[in-house]
Design a protein around this motif. Structure first.
Motif, PDB file in Angstrom:
ATOM      1  N   LYS A  73     -43.038  19.415 -56.020  1.00  0.00           N
ATOM      2  CA  LYS A  73     -42.000  19.352 -57.059  1.00  0.00           C
ATOM      3  C   LYS A  73     -41.008  20.487 -56.845  1.00  0.00           C
ATOM      4  N   ASN A  74     -41.535  21.677 -56.550  1.00  0.00           N
ATOM      5  CA  ASN A  74     -40.665  22.835 -56.309  1.00  0.00           C
ATOM      6  C   ASN A  74     -39.831  22.653 -55.045  1.00  0.00           C
ATOM      7  N   ILE A  75     -40.454  22.162 -53.985  1.00  0.00           N
ATOM      8  CA  ILE A  75     -39.719  21.933 -52.731  1.00  0.00           C
ATOM      9  C   ILE A  75     -38.611  20.910 -52.972  1.00  0.00           C
ATOM     10  N   ARG A  76     -38.951  19.795 -53.604  1.00  0.00           N
ATOM     11  CA  ARG A  76     -37.962  18.738 -53.821  1.00  0.00           C
ATOM     12  C   ARG A  76     -36.839  19.202 -54.737  1.00  0.00           C
ATOM     13  N   SER A 100     -34.232   6.080 -59.795  1.00  0.00           N
ATOM     14  CA  SER A 100     -34.550   7.487 -59.525  1.00  0.00           C
ATOM     15  C   SER A 100     -34.183   8.377 -60.713  1.00  0.00           C
ATOM     16  N   VAL A 101     -34.983   9.395 -60.898  1.00  0.00           N
ATOM     17  CA  VAL A 101     -34.752  10.388 -61.944  1.00  0.00           C
ATOM     18  C   VAL A 101     -34.953  11.784 -61.351  1.00  0.00           C
ATOM     19  N   GLY A 102     -34.334  12.749 -61.992  1.00  0.00           N
ATOM     20  CA  GLY A 102     -34.524  14.145 -61.584  1.00  0.00           C
ATOM     21  C   GLY A 102     -34.160  14.373 -60.128  1.00  0.00           C
ATOM     22  N   SER A 103     -35.078  14.964 -59.397  1.00  0.00           N
ATOM     23  CA  SER A 103     -34.816  15.346 -58.008  1.00  0.00           C
ATOM     24  C   SER A 103     -35.255  14.295 -56.990  1.00  0.00           C
ATOM     25  N   GLU A 104     -35.584  13.081 -57.455  1.00  0.00           N
ATOM     26  CA  GLU A 104     -35.983  12.013 -56.533  1.00  0.00           C
ATOM     27  C   GLU A 104     -34.806  11.593 -55.661  1.00  0.00           C
ATOM     28  N   VAL A 105     -35.112  10.964 -54.523  1.00  0.00           N
ATOM     29  CA  VAL A 105     -34.075  10.370 -53.690  1.00  0.00           C
ATOM     30  C   VAL A 105     -33.298   9.382 -54.559  1.00  0.00           C
ATOM     31  N   ASP A 157     -28.152  20.688 -50.075  1.00  0.00           N
ATOM     32  CA  ASP A 157     -27.246  19.656 -49.596  1.00  0.00           C
ATOM     33  C   ASP A 157     -27.770  18.257 -49.951  1.00  0.00           C
ATOM     34  N   ARG A 158     -28.242  18.130 -51.169  1.00  0.00           N
ATOM     35  CA  ARG A 158     -28.867  16.905 -51.672  1.00  0.00           C
ATOM     36  C   ARG A 158     -27.963  15.677 -51.541  1.00  0.00           C
ATOM     37  N   ASP A 159     -26.677  15.810 -51.864  1.00  0.00           N
ATOM     38  CA  ASP A 159     -25.782  14.648 -51.805  1.00  0.00           C
ATOM     39  C   ASP A 159     -25.687  14.096 -50.387  1.00  0.00           C
ATOM     40  N   THR A 160     -25.524  14.973 -49.416  1.00  0.00           N
ATOM     41  CA  THR A 160     -25.445  14.539 -48.019  1.00  0.00           C
ATOM     42  C   THR A 160     -26.751  13.901 -47.580  1.00  0.00           C
ATOM     43  N   LYS A 161     -27.873  14.470 -47.970  1.00  0.00           N
ATOM     44  CA  LYS A 161     -29.181  13.916 -47.597  1.00  0.00           C
ATOM     45  C   LYS A 161     -29.408  12.561 -48.254  1.00  0.00           C
ATOM     46  N   TYR A 167     -58.237   4.529 -53.239  1.00  0.00           N
ATOM     47  CA  TYR A 167     -57.251   3.749 -53.973  1.00  0.00           C
ATOM     48  C   TYR A 167     -55.829   3.990 -53.484  1.00  0.00           C
ATOM     49  N   ASP A 168     -55.608   5.018 -52.694  1.00  0.00           N
ATOM     50  CA  ASP A 168     -54.269   5.351 -52.226  1.00  0.00           C
ATOM     51  C   ASP A 168     -53.781   4.318 -51.217  1.00  0.00           C
ATOM     52  N   LYS A 169     -52.582   3.832 -51.431  1.00  0.00           N
ATOM     53  CA  LYS A 169     -51.958   2.851 -50.539  1.00  0.00           C
ATOM     54  C   LYS A 169     -50.802   3.527 -49.807  1.00  0.00           C
ATOM     55  N   LYS A 170     -50.711   3.261 -48.515  1.00  0.00           N
ATOM     56  CA  LYS A 170     -49.644   3.890 -47.748  1.00  0.00           C
ATOM     57  C   LYS A 170     -48.438   2.974 -47.647  1.00  0.00           C
ATOM     58  N   ALA A 171     -47.288   3.597 -47.425  1.00  0.00           N
ATOM     59  CA  ALA A 171     -46.052   2.857 -47.203  1.00  0.00           C
ATOM     60  C   ALA A 171     -46.022   2.395 -45.752  1.00  0.00           C
ATOM     61  N   ASP A 172     -45.436   1.223 -45.531  1.00  0.00           N
ATOM     62  CA  ASP A 172     -45.320   0.702 -44.169  1.00  0.00           C
ATOM     63  C   ASP A 172     -44.335   1.530 -43.349  1.00  0.00           C
ATOM     64  N   TYR A 173     -43.282   2.010 -43.993  1.00  0.00           N
ATOM     65  CA  TYR A 173     -42.256   2.826 -43.348  1.00  0.00           C
ATOM     66  C   TYR A 173     -41.877   3.961 -44.281  1.00  0.00           C
ATOM     67  N   ILE A 174     -41.325   5.014 -43.701  1.00  0.00           N
ATOM     68  CA  ILE A 174     -40.767   6.117 -44.477  1.00  0.00           C
ATOM     69  C   ILE A 174     -39.356   6.347 -43.969  1.00  0.00           C
ATOM     70  N   VAL A 175     -38.408   6.491 -44.885  1.00  0.00           N
ATOM     71  CA  VAL A 175     -37.044   6.840 -44.519  1.00  0.00           C
ATOM     72  C   VAL A 175     -36.751   8.206 -45.113  1.00  0.00           C
ATOM     73  N   THR A 176     -36.344   9.121 -44.234  1.00  0.00           N
ATOM     74  CA  THR A 176     -35.907  10.446 -44.664  1.00  0.00           C
ATOM     75  C   THR A 176     -34.441  10.602 -44.272  1.00  0.00           C
ATOM     76  N   ASN A 177     -33.864  11.717 -44.605  1.00  0.00           N
ATOM     77  CA  ASN A 177     -32.482  11.981 -44.222  1.00  0.00           C
ATOM     78  C   ASN A 177     -32.336  12.250 -42.722  1.00  0.00           C
ATOM     79  N   GLU A 178     -33.464  12.366 -42.014  1.00  0.00           N
ATOM     80  CA  GLU A 178     -33.412  12.623 -40.573  1.00  0.00           C
ATOM     81  C   GLU A 178     -33.816  11.419 -39.730  1.00  0.00           C
ATOM     82  N   LYS A 179     -34.665  10.542 -40.294  1.00  0.00           N
ATOM     83  CA  LYS A 179     -35.110   9.384 -39.489  1.00  0.00           C
ATOM     84  C   LYS A 179     -35.583   8.259 -40.384  1.00  0.00           C
TER      85      LYS A 179
END
Length: 182
Positions: free
Chosen positions: A14-17, A51-56, A22-26, A170-182
């Motif tokens: 939460k602190n990192i996010r 999205s809310v708060g600091s979410e993408v 440069d949130r807008d560019t990301k 119970y944790d389910k993984k995402a098939d893909y992840i999109v970040t601001n780098e890849k």
């Protein structure tokens, strides 16, 4: 980071996010990568989150999907025990204030007809390299993803991507992840 428990990792991420620079560019990079992806182009139905708060920021993705005449659904929390259902919207003006101060759709058009080409965007505080996520701890998305048959895509700032997160059965993984780098 796997040696930490999920509760302490939630505080860390939460602190990192919250301190992403440069949130807008990301956000723009993530939106562009999503909209240019083969998964988005092939998708007939989009299951997104508001999205809310600091979410993408998902607003531009939702708006573009609506403009592209894709069927767009957003979740509505049905209780505080981790259950949610998706409902289609025709426009952003359909959204109402909901649980946790998150915009939610009206419940007049259930979105339970997903297909293999449906695309679900998944929020998280962090994702690891294998697609597992660190959510908010209620299990809403794990429950939904356990029955979702389409493609799931985690949206995450690269600052919040880590090598490995703790997980349980119970944790389910995402098939893909999109970040601001890849």
């Amino acid at each position: 980071m796997i040696n930490q428990d999920k509760k302490s990792l939630r505080t860390i991420y939460k602190n990192i996010r919250s301190s992403v620079i440069d949130r807008d560019t990301k956000n723009e990079c993530i939106t562009e990568l999503v909209l240019e992806s083969q998964q988005y182009r092939k998708a007939d139905k989009i299951f997104a989150y508001w999205s809310v708060g600091s979410e993408v920021d998902t607003y531009p993705i939702i708006a573009k999907a609506l403009a592209d005449n894709k069927k767009v659904a957003l979740p509505k929390c049905t209780d505080k025990d981790g259950n949610m259902e998706f409902y289609y919207i025709a426009s952003l003006s359909d959204l109402l204030d909901g649980m946790y101060d998150i915009k939610e759709p009206p419940i007049n058009s259930p979105a339970d007809d997903f297909t293999d080409s449906s695309l679900c965007f998944v929020p998280a505080l962090s994702f690891d390299e294998e697609g597992y996520r660190l959510g908010y701890g209620k299990g809403y998305y794990d429950r939904f993803l356990s029955r979702f048959t389409g493609v799931s895509v985690g949206l995450c700032f690269s600052d919040c991507l880590c090598e490995k997160l703790p997980r349980d059965i119970y944790d389910k993984k995402a098939d893909y992840i999109v970040t601001n780098e890849k």
